[in-house]
Motif scaffolding. Sequence first.
Motif, PDB file in Angstrom:
ATOM      1  N   LEU A 101       0.826  -1.210   0.000  1.00 29.02           N
ATOM      2  CA  LEU A 101       0.000   0.000   0.000  1.00 29.02           C
ATOM      3  C   LEU A 101       0.858   1.256   0.000  1.00 29.02           C
ATOM      4  CD1 LEU A 101      -2.809  -1.025   2.527  1.00 29.02           C
ATOM      5  CD2 LEU A 101      -2.597  -1.545   0.082  1.00 29.02           C
ATOM      6  N   ARG A 102       2.121   1.147   0.414  1.00 28.34           N
ATOM      7  CA  ARG A 102       3.013   2.306   0.458  1.00 28.34           C
ATOM      8  C   ARG A 102       3.245   2.906  -0.928  1.00 28.34           C
ATOM      9  NH1 ARG A 102       3.821   4.601   5.508  1.00 28.34           N
ATOM     10  NH2 ARG A 102       4.315   2.996   7.065  1.00 28.34           N
ATOM     11  N   LEU A 103       2.970   2.148  -1.981  1.00 25.29           N
ATOM     12  CA  LEU A 103       3.208   2.714  -3.320  1.00 25.29           C
ATOM     13  C   LEU A 103       2.308   3.906  -3.584  1.00 25.29           C
ATOM     14  CD1 LEU A 103       0.874   1.971  -5.685  1.00 25.29           C
ATOM     15  CD2 LEU A 103       1.815  -0.307  -5.354  1.00 25.29           C
ATOM     16  N   TRP A 104       1.159   3.984  -2.882  1.00 23.69           N
ATOM     17  CA  TRP A 104       0.282   5.144  -3.063  1.00 23.69           C
ATOM     18  C   TRP A 104       0.891   6.410  -2.458  1.00 23.69           C
ATOM     19  CZ3 TRP A 104      -2.055   0.411  -3.555  1.00 23.69           C
ATOM     20  CH2 TRP A 104      -2.992   0.281  -4.584  1.00 23.69           C
ATOM     21  N   GLN A 105       1.989   6.255  -1.731  1.00 22.54           N
ATOM     22  CA  GLN A 105       2.692   7.417  -1.177  1.00 22.54           C
ATOM     23  C   GLN A 105       3.837   7.893  -2.076  1.00 22.54           C
ATOM     24  OE1 GLN A 105       3.651   5.609   2.760  1.00 22.54           O
ATOM     25  NE2 GLN A 105       2.543   7.350   3.637  1.00 22.54           N
ATOM     26  N   LEU A 106       4.087   7.190  -3.167  1.00 20.72           N
ATOM     27  CA  LEU A 106       5.174   7.592  -4.061  1.00 20.72           C
ATOM     28  C   LEU A 106       4.823   8.893  -4.770  1.00 20.72           C
ATOM     29  CD1 LEU A 106       6.116   4.155  -5.674  1.00 20.72           C
ATOM     30  CD2 LEU A 106       7.480   5.461  -4.028  1.00 20.72           C
ATOM     31  N   GLY A 108       5.594  11.852  -7.689  1.00 15.56           N
ATOM     32  CA  GLY A 108       6.239  12.068  -8.976  1.00 15.56           C
ATOM     33  C   GLY A 108       5.876  11.079 -10.064  1.00 15.56           C
ATOM     34  N   TYR A 109       4.937  10.183  -9.793  1.00 19.08           N
ATOM     35  CA  TYR A 109       4.529   9.209 -10.811  1.00 19.08           C
ATOM     36  C   TYR A 109       3.040   9.353 -11.099  1.00 19.08           C
ATOM     37  CZ  TYR A 109       8.987   7.048  -9.603  1.00 19.08           C
ATOM     38  OH  TYR A 109      10.319   6.818  -9.355  1.00 19.08           O
ATOM     39  N   ASP A 110       2.710   9.376 -12.385  1.00 16.61           N
ATOM     40  CA  ASP A 110       1.308   9.447 -12.787  1.00 16.61           C
ATOM     41  C   ASP A 110       0.640   8.081 -12.741  1.00 16.61           C
ATOM     42  OD1 ASP A 110       1.472  12.261 -13.598  1.00 16.61           O
ATOM     43  OD2 ASP A 110       2.700  11.523 -15.245  1.00 16.61           O
ATOM     44  N   ARG A 111       1.427   7.063 -12.984  1.00 17.49           N
ATOM     45  CA  ARG A 111       0.900   5.701 -13.018  1.00 17.49           C
ATOM     46  C   ARG A 111       2.005   4.739 -12.635  1.00 17.49           C
ATOM     47  NH1 ARG A 111      -3.230   6.513 -13.437  1.00 17.49           N
ATOM     48  NH2 ARG A 111      -4.224   6.368 -15.464  1.00 17.49           N
ATOM     49  N   VAL A 112       1.669   3.705 -11.856  1.00 17.76           N
ATOM     50  CA  VAL A 112       2.631   2.667 -11.542  1.00 17.76           C
ATOM     51  C   VAL A 112       1.982   1.303 -11.791  1.00 17.76           C
ATOM     52  CG1 VAL A 112       3.853   4.057  -9.817  1.00 17.76           C
ATOM     53  CG2 VAL A 112       2.026   2.513  -9.087  1.00 17.76           C
ATOM     54  N   VAL A 113       2.826   0.349 -12.140  1.00 18.22           N
ATOM     55  CA  VAL A 113       2.390  -1.039 -12.271  1.00 18.22           C
ATOM     56  C   VAL A 113       3.124  -1.831 -11.210  1.00 18.22           C
ATOM     57  CG1 VAL A 113       2.335  -3.084 -13.740  1.00 18.22           C
ATOM     58  CG2 VAL A 113       1.925  -0.814 -14.741  1.00 18.22           C
ATOM     59  N   PHE A 114       2.362  -2.390 -10.275  1.00 15.13           N
ATOM     60  CA  PHE A 114       2.982  -3.192  -9.231  1.00 15.13           C
ATOM     61  C   PHE A 114       3.195  -4.609  -9.730  1.00 15.13           C
ATOM     62  CE2 PHE A 114       3.095  -6.152  -5.750  1.00 15.13           C
ATOM     63  CZ  PHE A 114       4.043  -5.569  -4.921  1.00 15.13           C
ATOM     64  N   ALA A 157      -1.985   1.205 -10.676  1.00 18.00           N
ATOM     65  CA  ALA A 157      -2.460   2.152  -9.675  1.00 18.00           C
ATOM     66  C   ALA A 157      -1.972   3.561  -9.981  1.00 18.00           C
ATOM     67  CB  ALA A 157      -1.987   1.724  -8.280  1.00 18.00           C
ATOM     68  N   ARG A 158      -2.599   4.532  -9.317  1.00 18.55           N
ATOM     69  CA  ARG A 158      -2.204   5.936  -9.434  1.00 18.55           C
ATOM     70  C   ARG A 158      -1.826   6.441  -8.044  1.00 18.55           C
ATOM     71  NH1 ARG A 158      -4.634  10.838  -8.724  1.00 18.55           N
ATOM     72  NH2 ARG A 158      -6.619   9.823  -8.214  1.00 18.55           N
ATOM     73  N   PRO A 159      -0.532   6.654  -7.790  1.00 14.12           N
ATOM     74  CA  PRO A 159      -0.130   7.103  -6.454  1.00 14.12           C
ATOM     75  C   PRO A 159      -0.853   8.379  -6.038  1.00 14.12           C
ATOM     76  CG  PRO A 159       1.787   6.432  -7.717  1.00 14.12           C
ATOM     77  CD  PRO A 159       0.629   6.449  -8.675  1.00 14.12           C
ATOM     78  N   ASP A 160      -1.314   8.377  -4.799  1.00  8.46           N
ATOM     79  CA  ASP A 160      -2.026   9.540  -4.272  1.00  8.46           C
ATOM     80  C   ASP A 160      -2.083   9.388  -2.753  1.00  8.46           C
ATOM     81  OD1 ASP A 160      -4.075  11.905  -4.907  1.00  8.46           O
ATOM     82  OD2 ASP A 160      -4.979  10.631  -3.365  1.00  8.46           O
ATOM     83  N   ARG A 161      -1.571  10.365  -2.046  1.00  9.75           N
ATOM     84  CA  ARG A 161      -1.487  10.253  -0.589  1.00  9.75           C
ATOM     85  C   ARG A 161      -2.864  10.273   0.072  1.00  9.75           C
ATOM     86  NH1 ARG A 161       3.589  10.761   1.809  1.00  9.75           N
ATOM     87  NH2 ARG A 161       5.272  10.973   0.276  1.00  9.75           N
ATOM     88  N   ASP A 162      -3.827  10.955  -0.544  1.00 10.69           N
ATOM     89  CA  ASP A 162      -5.182  10.929   0.006  1.00 10.69           C
ATOM     90  C   ASP A 162      -5.788   9.536  -0.117  1.00 10.69           C
ATOM     91  OD1 ASP A 162      -5.066  13.614   0.683  1.00 10.69           O
ATOM     92  OD2 ASP A 162      -6.050  14.298  -1.161  1.00 10.69           O
ATOM     93  N   ALA A 166      -7.098   7.098   2.957  1.00 13.62           N
ATOM     94  CA  ALA A 166      -8.413   6.453   2.933  1.00 13.62           C
ATOM     95  C   ALA A 166      -8.276   4.941   3.069  1.00 13.62           C
ATOM     96  CB  ALA A 166      -9.143   6.811   1.643  1.00 13.62           C
ATOM     97  N   MET A 167      -7.225   4.388   2.473  1.00 15.61           N
ATOM     98  CA  MET A 167      -6.982   2.952   2.583  1.00 15.61           C
ATOM     99  C   MET A 167      -6.761   2.531   4.033  1.00 15.61           C
ATOM    100  SD  MET A 167      -4.510   2.050  -0.630  1.00 15.61           S
ATOM    101  CE  MET A 167      -5.218   1.369  -2.130  1.00 15.61           C
ATOM    102  N   LEU A 168      -5.946   3.273   4.757  1.00 16.50           N
ATOM    103  CA  LEU A 168      -5.657   2.910   6.142  1.00 16.50           C
ATOM    104  C   LEU A 168      -6.920   2.973   7.003  1.00 16.50           C
ATOM    105  CD1 LEU A 168      -2.157   4.313   7.121  1.00 16.50           C
ATOM    106  CD2 LEU A 168      -2.794   2.149   6.054  1.00 16.50           C
ATOM    107  N   ARG A 169      -7.800   3.948   6.729  1.00 17.55           N
ATOM    108  CA  ARG A 169      -9.057   4.028   7.484  1.00 17.55           C
ATOM    109  C   ARG A 169      -9.928   2.804   7.191  1.00 17.55           C
ATOM    110  NH1 ARG A 169      -8.622   9.527   5.870  1.00 17.55           N
ATOM    111  NH2 ARG A 169     -10.102   9.188   4.153  1.00 17.55           N
ATOM    112  N   HIS A 170      -9.915   2.358   5.952  1.00 17.97           N
ATOM    113  CA  HIS A 170     -10.725   1.207   5.548  1.00 17.97           C
ATOM    114  C   HIS A 170     -10.105  -0.108   6.016  1.00 17.97           C
ATOM    115  CE1 HIS A 170     -13.844  -0.611   3.041  1.00 17.97           C
ATOM    116  NE2 HIS A 170     -12.934  -1.451   2.562  1.00 17.97           N
TER     117      HIS A 170
END
Length: 270
Positions: A101-106, A108-114, A157-162, A166-170
Amino acid sequence: MSRGAYVTLVTNAEYGRGALALARSLKMVGTAFPLVVLATERAGALDALAAEGARIVPVEQPALSDDFRSRHTREKQHAAQPFLKGSKPKFHDPLDNFCKLRLWQLDGYDRVVFLDADTLVVKPIDKLMGYPEFSAAPNVYESLTDFHRMNSGVFVARPDRDTYAAMLRHLDRPDHFWPRTDQTFLQDFFPDWYGLPWCFNTLQYIFFNLPHLWDWRQIRLVHYQYEKPWQADHPKRDKLQPLIDLWHQVNDHGTLPERVDTPFAEPAEA
């Protein structure tokens, strides 16, 4: 995408070994995108991965409650949802899976493939950068009825800190249990996930369970779910030797065989 990257997770020396083969396979198929390695403090092979051009990003498990950690230990996880189809190596820690889930904190990237560290790219997959969040392939390796379940070994996925917040709350809700850790969680968090073709995440058990799906011309990535190809005590060597050999050829020699066919397919009718 103006900035895209492949991302993998290394949580110990064993997965470091797998990630190194993954990095070499991405180079072999001529990817245009870099590899980012999320690395915990117990990660291995980081110097070798950096030498392959990977960016190393230190991470740790998300901030999780003690109750959550107690519910998701390896012992409780495997007791509640036993792995009946294959065996997980002893170095597998279910709680480490949530480091993905930490990849959503990256930044500078518009899109990542895990890509899980036990995957191997055998044909170009850069077109995945054009898929939306959240895209993943089905968890098909035994029956076609499993097409409704996703596998979290490969996803877009699309990295986004928000989104991460939200993931951690869920994720960490009272008394909530995720039977297959990140995989169950991600399917629940993204209920309308977009289905990638199975050839972008070909699970190794297809080789003997669903041989009619095993078409080397289509397969772009092999995922060594359950047993790992570098295990000396591999319990399914009799069924998976060609795929074990494939992994070693890429890792040790940087080459691919012309094709890998399955001996389990029904002979074609005359």
